[in-house]
Motif scaffolding. Structure first.
Motif, short mmCIF file in Angstrom:
data_model
loop_
_atom_site.label_atom_id
_atom_site.label_comp_id
_atom_site.label_asym_id
_atom_site.label_seq_id
_atom_site.Cartn_x
_atom_site.Cartn_y
_atom_site.Cartn_z
N LEU A 61 50.47 25.52 17.90
CA LEU A 61 51.44 24.29 18.80
C LEU A 61 52.10 24.61 18.51
N ASP A 62 52.81 26.17 18.95
CA ASP A 62 53.44 26.95 19.22
C ASP A 62 53.51 26.95 20.75
N LEU A 63 52.24 27.92 20.97
CA LEU A 63 51.87 27.26 22.45
C LEU A 63 51.88 26.51 23.29
N HIS A 64 51.38 25.45 22.82
CA HIS A 64 51.57 24.07 23.00
C HIS A 64 52.93 23.92 23.75
N THR A 65 53.58 23.66 22.67
CA THR A 65 55.03 23.77 22.89
C THR A 65 55.79 24.67 24.02
N GLU A 66 55.45 25.77 23.97
CA GLU A 66 55.95 26.56 25.14
C GLU A 66 55.40 26.42 26.71
N LEU A 67 53.95 25.83 26.53
CA LEU A 67 53.59 25.59 27.29
C LEU A 67 54.56 24.49 28.38
N LEU A 68 54.51 23.95 27.43
CA LEU A 68 55.35 22.30 27.61
C LEU A 68 56.54 22.99 28.87
N TYR A 69 57.51 23.77 27.92
CA TYR A 69 58.28 24.23 29.14
C TYR A 69 58.33 24.86 30.26
N VAL A 70 57.27 25.50 30.02
CA VAL A 70 56.98 26.56 31.59
C VAL A 70 57.05 25.54 32.45
N ARG A 71 56.01 24.65 32.17
CA ARG A 71 55.76 23.49 32.98
C ARG A 71 56.96 22.47 33.26
N LEU A 72 57.71 22.56 32.59
CA LEU A 72 59.13 21.34 32.99
C LEU A 72 60.11 22.40 33.64
N GLU A 73 60.18 23.83 33.59
CA GLU A 73 60.29 24.72 34.22
C GLU A 73 60.11 24.74 35.68
N LYS A 74 58.46 24.66 35.98
CA LYS A 74 58.32 25.16 36.77
C LYS A 74 57.99 23.56 37.76
N ALA A 75 58.64 22.09 37.14
CA ALA A 75 58.51 21.17 37.20
C ALA A 75 60.21 20.76 38.27
N LEU A 76 61.14 21.64 37.20
CA LEU A 76 62.39 21.72 37.71
C LEU A 76 62.72 22.19 39.00
#
Length: 82
Positions: A61-76
């Motif tokens: 779950l922690d890794l999924h959260t980290e992945l979410l933030y990486v994907r958000l940073e990519k989108a931004l």
């Protein structure tokens, strides 16, 4: 696209791939523990197995959260500058 933006995108792509591989590994380990538990012929300590599976799940779950933030940073970083 500037050179720094390209290298940032490459870094984020690599980080995303790494996180996905880590998540898949934790999920495979969780399934292996569950499978081993169901096939076990000897008595095993239920609370220990529960703790192991819970810890694997928490880390995933922690890794999924980290992945979410990486994907958000990519989108931004890919969105048009305003």
């Amino acid at each position: 696209m500037e050179m720094t933006e390209l290298s940032l995108k490459d870094r984020l792509d690599a980080e995303e791939r790494e996180l996905m591989q880590q998540i898949e590994t934790y999920e495979a380990c969780t399934m292996a523990v569950l499978s081993m538990t169901s096939e076990q012929r000897m008595t095993i300590h239920k609370l220990v197995v529960e703790e192991i599976v819970s810890n694997l799940h928490r880390i995933a779950l922690d890794l999924h959260t980290e992945l979410l933030y990486v994907r958000l940073e990519k989108a931004l970083c890919q969105s048009p500058k305003r």
